[in-house]
Design a protein around this motif. Sequence first.
Motif, PDB file in Angstrom:
ATOM      1  N   UNK A  71       0.822  -1.190   0.000  1.00 56.22           N
ATOM      2  CA  UNK A  71       0.000   0.000   0.000  1.00 56.22           C
ATOM      3  C   UNK A  71       0.866   1.254   0.000  1.00 56.22           C
ATOM      4  N   UNK A  72       2.179   1.063   0.081  1.00 55.13           N
ATOM      5  CA  UNK A  72       3.093   2.184   0.144  1.00 55.13           C
ATOM      6  C   UNK A  72       3.946   2.279  -1.098  1.00 55.13           C
ATOM      7  N   UNK A  73       5.228   1.875  -0.940  1.00 49.13           N
ATOM      8  CA  UNK A  73       6.192   2.073  -2.007  1.00 49.13           C
ATOM      9  C   UNK A  73       5.837   1.401  -3.298  1.00 49.13           C
ATOM     10  N   UNK A  74       5.261   0.194  -3.233  1.00 43.68           N
ATOM     11  CA  UNK A  74       4.967  -0.562  -4.447  1.00 43.68           C
ATOM     12  C   UNK A  74       3.494  -0.503  -4.808  1.00 43.68           C
ATOM     13  N   UNK A  75       2.799   0.551  -4.387  1.00 39.64           N
ATOM     14  CA  UNK A  75       1.367   0.635  -4.654  1.00 39.64           C
ATOM     15  C   UNK A  75       1.097   0.721  -6.141  1.00 39.64           C
ATOM     16  N   UNK A  76       2.017   1.328  -6.868  1.00 36.85           N
ATOM     17  CA  UNK A  76       1.804   1.496  -8.295  1.00 36.85           C
ATOM     18  C   UNK A  76       1.695   0.154  -8.995  1.00 36.85           C
TER      19      UNK A  76
ATOM     20  N   UNK B 203       7.244  -2.983   4.636  1.00 35.53           N
ATOM     21  CA  UNK B 203       6.884  -1.679   5.186  1.00 35.53           C
ATOM     22  C   UNK B 203       6.675  -1.772   6.694  1.00 35.53           C
ATOM     23  N   UNK B 204       6.021  -2.847   7.124  1.00 33.17           N
ATOM     24  CA  UNK B 204       5.824  -3.055   8.567  1.00 33.17           C
ATOM     25  C   UNK B 204       7.160  -3.243   9.265  1.00 33.17           C
ATOM     26  N   UNK B 205       8.071  -3.977   8.636  1.00 32.17           N
ATOM     27  CA  UNK B 205       9.395  -4.186   9.222  1.00 32.17           C
ATOM     28  C   UNK B 205      10.159  -2.867   9.342  1.00 32.17           C
ATOM     29  N   UNK B 206      10.048  -1.998   8.337  1.00 36.03           N
ATOM     30  CA  UNK B 206      10.736  -0.708   8.398  1.00 36.03           C
ATOM     31  C   UNK B 206      10.170   0.165   9.514  1.00 36.03           C
ATOM     32  N   UNK B 207       8.847   0.122   9.686  1.00 39.80           N
ATOM     33  CA  UNK B 207       8.247   0.901  10.780  1.00 39.80           C
ATOM     34  C   UNK B 207       8.655   0.344  12.137  1.00 39.80           C
ATOM     35  N   UNK B 208       8.781  -0.975  12.219  1.00 35.10           N
ATOM     36  CA  UNK B 208       9.241  -1.577  13.472  1.00 35.10           C
ATOM     37  C   UNK B 208      10.691  -1.177  13.766  1.00 35.10           C
TER      38      UNK B 208
ATOM     39  N   UNK C 117      12.049   1.589  12.888  1.00 33.17           N
ATOM     40  CA  UNK C 117      12.028   2.981  13.362  1.00 33.17           C
ATOM     41  C   UNK C 117      11.576   3.055  14.822  1.00 33.17           C
ATOM     42  N   UNK C 118      10.706   2.155  15.236  1.00 30.51           N
ATOM     43  CA  UNK C 118      10.271   2.118  16.636  1.00 30.51           C
ATOM     44  C   UNK C 118      11.441   1.801  17.567  1.00 30.51           C
ATOM     45  N   UNK C 119      12.259   0.815  17.160  1.00 30.75           N
ATOM     46  CA  UNK C 119      13.343   0.360  18.051  1.00 30.75           C
ATOM     47  C   UNK C 119      14.639   1.137  17.819  1.00 30.75           C
ATOM     48  N   UNK C 120      14.660   1.997  16.802  1.00 23.87           N
ATOM     49  CA  UNK C 120      15.871   2.781  16.530  1.00 23.87           C
ATOM     50  C   UNK C 120      16.950   1.979  15.848  1.00 23.87           C
ATOM     51  N   UNK C 121      16.576   0.981  15.056  1.00 18.89           N
ATOM     52  CA  UNK C 121      17.553   0.154  14.354  1.00 18.89           C
ATOM     53  C   UNK C 121      17.644   0.512  12.884  1.00 18.89           C
TER      54      UNK C 121
ATOM     55  N   UNK D 141       2.672  -3.951  20.474  1.00 22.51           N
ATOM     56  CA  UNK D 141       3.478  -3.538  19.319  1.00 22.51           C
ATOM     57  C   UNK D 141       2.782  -3.905  18.018  1.00 22.51           C
ATOM     58  N   UNK D 142       2.214  -5.098  17.964  1.00 18.71           N
ATOM     59  CA  UNK D 142       1.488  -5.524  16.757  1.00 18.71           C
ATOM     60  C   UNK D 142       0.298  -4.617  16.497  1.00 18.71           C
ATOM     61  N   UNK D 143      -0.352  -4.183  17.557  1.00 17.93           N
ATOM     62  CA  UNK D 143      -1.496  -3.278  17.417  1.00 17.93           C
ATOM     63  C   UNK D 143      -1.047  -1.932  16.863  1.00 17.93           C
ATOM     64  N   UNK D 144       0.076  -1.422  17.344  1.00 18.17           N
ATOM     65  CA  UNK D 144       0.599  -0.145  16.847  1.00 18.17           C
ATOM     66  C   UNK D 144       0.982  -0.242  15.372  1.00 18.17           C
ATOM     67  N   UNK D 145       1.502  -1.408  14.989  1.00 20.49           N
ATOM     68  CA  UNK D 145       1.929  -1.599  13.602  1.00 20.49           C
ATOM     69  C   UNK D 145       0.775  -2.010  12.695  1.00 20.49           C
ATOM     70  N   UNK D 146      -0.418  -2.210  13.273  1.00 18.30           N
ATOM     71  CA  UNK D 146      -1.595  -2.651  12.530  1.00 18.30           C
ATOM     72  C   UNK D 146      -1.338  -3.966  11.800  1.00 18.30           C
ATOM     73  N   UNK D 147      -0.776  -4.906  12.527  1.00 20.15           N
ATOM     74  CA  UNK D 147      -0.500  -6.232  11.979  1.00 20.15           C
ATOM     75  C   UNK D 147      -0.845  -7.274  13.028  1.00 20.15           C
ATOM     76  N   UNK D 148      -0.562  -8.532  12.747  1.00 19.18           N
ATOM     77  CA  UNK D 148      -0.859  -9.605  13.690  1.00 19.18           C
ATOM     78  C   UNK D 148       0.387  -9.983  14.479  1.00 19.18           C
ATOM     79  N   UNK D 149       0.169 -10.649  15.599  1.00 18.06           N
ATOM     80  CA  UNK D 149       1.293 -11.083  16.437  1.00 18.06           C
ATOM     81  C   UNK D 149       2.174 -12.072  15.673  1.00 18.06           C
TER      82      UNK D 149
END
Length: 990
Positions: free
Chosen positions: A158-163, A829-834, A836-840, A866-874
């Motif tokens: 839904x982000x970078x590869x949405x096109x 995309x979820x991994x990149x946001x995670x 950014x959360x942990x500062x890695x 954390x899964x809830x914040x990332x809008x994903x599943x555990x």
Amino acid sequence: MSSLPRRAKAKVQTVIPKDEFSSFSELSSASEDDKEDSAWEPQKKVPRSRKPPVSKVSKPKRVPRVKNTLQISDGSEDVAVKEELNNSVAIADVDLEDKNKLETGQTLKTAKTKRKNSAQSPSARRTKKLKTDEEANKASSLERNNSTEIPSTSAMWEGGCKEEENKDYFTCGQPPLKKVKTETCPQGQPARLPENISNIEEVEMNWDIVQVLSERTDIELWVCANIIRLFNDDNTIPFIIRYRRELINNLDADSLREVQQTLEELRAVAKKAHSTIQKIKKEGKMSECLLKALLNCKTFEELEHVSAPYKTGSKGTKAQRAKQLGLEGAARTLLENPGELSLLSYIKPNVKGLSALQDIETGVQHILADMIAKDKDTLDFIRKLCQDRYIHIQSSLAKVSSKKVNEKDIDKFQLYQNFSCNIRNIQHHQILAINRGENLKILTVKVNIPDGVKKEFCKWCIQNRWRPRGFARPELMKILYNSLDDSFKRLIYPLLCREFRAKLTSDAEKESVMMFGRNLRQLLLTSPVPGRTLMGVDPGYKHGCKLAVISPTSQILHTDVVYLHCGQGFREAEKIKRLLLNFNCSTVVIGNGTACRETEAYFADLIMNNYFAPLDVVYCIVSEAGASIYSVSPEANKEMPELDPNLRSAVSIARRVQDPLAELVKIEPKHIGVGMYQHDVSQTLLKATLDSVVEECVSFVGVDINICSEVLLRHIAGLNANRAKNIIEWREKNGPFINREQLKKVKGLGPKSFQQCAGFIRVNQDYIRTFCSQQTESAGQTQGVAVTASAGVEVTNEKQGKKRSKTAVNVVLKPNPLDQTCIHPESYDTAMRFLSFIGGTLYEIGKPEMQQKINSFLEKEGMEKTAERLQTTVHTLQVIVDGLSQPESFDFRTDFDKPDFKRSIVCLEDLQVGTVLTGKVENATLFGIFVDIGVGRSGLIPIRNVTEAKLSKTKKRRSLGLGPGERVEVRVLNIDIPRSRITLDLIRVL
């Protein structure tokens, strides 16, 4: 429901210009008019003739609309809304017409039909997202078509590869099916349905496939519904297990495979039932009762029982012949109005079968017996009655067996020559042994049903189901009693025996196949021994022992033949020593075939005498099952064209220790020899299961796309022989793959294949670092190409034809460190946001610093939050955490046992009762575990001695029971030297 397209339209207009959306609104209004005019037809849920125009109309409209909206969206909050709308606009407009017709039909259908129309319309889901506040008012109507959407397991597409996604070129961002528990549906229902579903419900039966599947597999209804949809959408077992785990309630691969097999069996029954119905209809023999009986069948045995009299070429049953004489009316009158029945009126002296009263009574009896035997309620009662009674199976020595069969074969079945056991307690291996003895004409088998069952059955029939509706004269009651007796003896009892035998055999075959699969998994996941130079030895007498020395990278360094058992042992020892010293090889791998024991003793003697000094040589025994077959296969000829087939087996034996998985996948699984009664079970089921296990193992271990062989690659989930060949050809033509995105350029690798295989293919970052600079330079010379940071791909402005081809998309890709992990591209995309959360950062993947950051963050926040914040599943978050934490080139096989290397040998005569030994499991069966204790003969641990308390609880296990390759400590219980049998007791698993 007709107002839903208008609400969607009004919402979209706040972001999208009206002129771009006018055609959509016209089509939606046209679809409403069509809906009012169209009449609902039960058998035509969605007209198939409308499908081709959908793709033609929708494709040209998607590209400009998505492209424009992507350029408009700027704000971070607006992006999510606009992207969601973009996804909605990209849906085929003509689908609305089909959707509205479907909705009209669904308002008339029953609760059972609701499940059958589970393939929901995309526009309904879109409107659900845009207007969530209207759910309460429209709950009753919306529940039939869609359920509440849960955030996707990832948002990359839904982000970078949405096109790419909206262009329908490659769509990998299909969110998984979620389960949502609501007040109206407490057991949980899938929240999203795949769009392209080929439902079994097209084949109508009188039973619900989800319900029957749940009953047979003992799995929740919502899980079974999800599994059916996942398989209908062409998802593979490895993909489901790793990336859609929340939808199957954490089932393991074996359980999922069992559900798949049961589902296929039910579909086969339904398909055969309908083909039988069509055949009988053509012959003009179909009746309402027969149609109902056929649609009630859930097994092949029931179907055979009902349809047998109507087969082409059949003489017909006794009941059919009686019906042809016109006695069916008399039989029905006896039940419905016995007072008016006069059998004497049916007598016709000149007609055979009607010439005497006795003949007429017999004909009526046959018709009644047939009606009783095919009645669903009657059969359900007798089956339930048998469940509570002692039904036992007996086997005995056949009377004519001694004349035609070898005495040695008869001795093998000594245990079953006077055998009896309750069918609820009999073991699977006993059923397979009895069946084999029966097929060899050595044993006779029968099922015994107590007389009490028959008495209670007849009593129930007379008092309940088949009681005449009026007073019946004694002679008529006698006919009814005789009919019940005849029906039970001639029809029902044989049917029950066939059903019991078929059920026992089916369960035993399935368990045997599953055991084979578990053993194969254990063998394939044996820990590799990398970094060693190995000498493989294929033992032999006359033709000598074949030697092959291979390098740590599996390259063949030297091959030779030595004659160790022809009086030349001392001279050949010098040659072996010279080879080991020249190639600095200190590990010898001996195949366990002919002359294995003598060859092992030969090397053990040289090692004990320190003959190979200064090398500290050790040896191990490895199974050579399938090595001879592989050595003459086309695959071996292609891989080692200049090598003699006898020497190829020595190479294969050595490679089985260096990388068991990569070598064993070259051999057909059934030739590996770790099964039980493998020749007595369904070969189709066996092959399908073993191929699935191989695919599972190869996928979970993963392959490096730039160095793996074609044979290994074809076993990855979503790939096959042609796709693997195309990948290898692309790699040879264009150089190494820089990242996973380049897989999209391979011929024959469509969106679904990419989705299934992408997470199991690795791109080693060390391997491609040397190519990065060259790739960057070549990128600058490419016309009309730019590299984006997020997706690493941008489409050129080349003119595209009506039919998109993969050559129309030129991409230059940057290395992505996430491509070396188990994280799926849909979750990048979820991994990149995670991160950014942990500062890695991406460059810390697999390093101790990354592990520390993840642990400290999750200790504070927790997985669920954390899964809830990332809008994903555990489950998806756990895959991301594992992928970021695991070091580069991680291989989970290293946690398992390595081959057992030895320096000395023990003889069978040296054993004593009570001796404690260590050994390696060779094979696991349903009756015991075979263990190699180094005496040339495997010992057996009876299954009763393998208890859960003796299995290690701390050790990471590949399956619940013991399997090939595991090291165990055992105690000798009994030694039978004449029969070469050793009985062992399991002390513990090492």
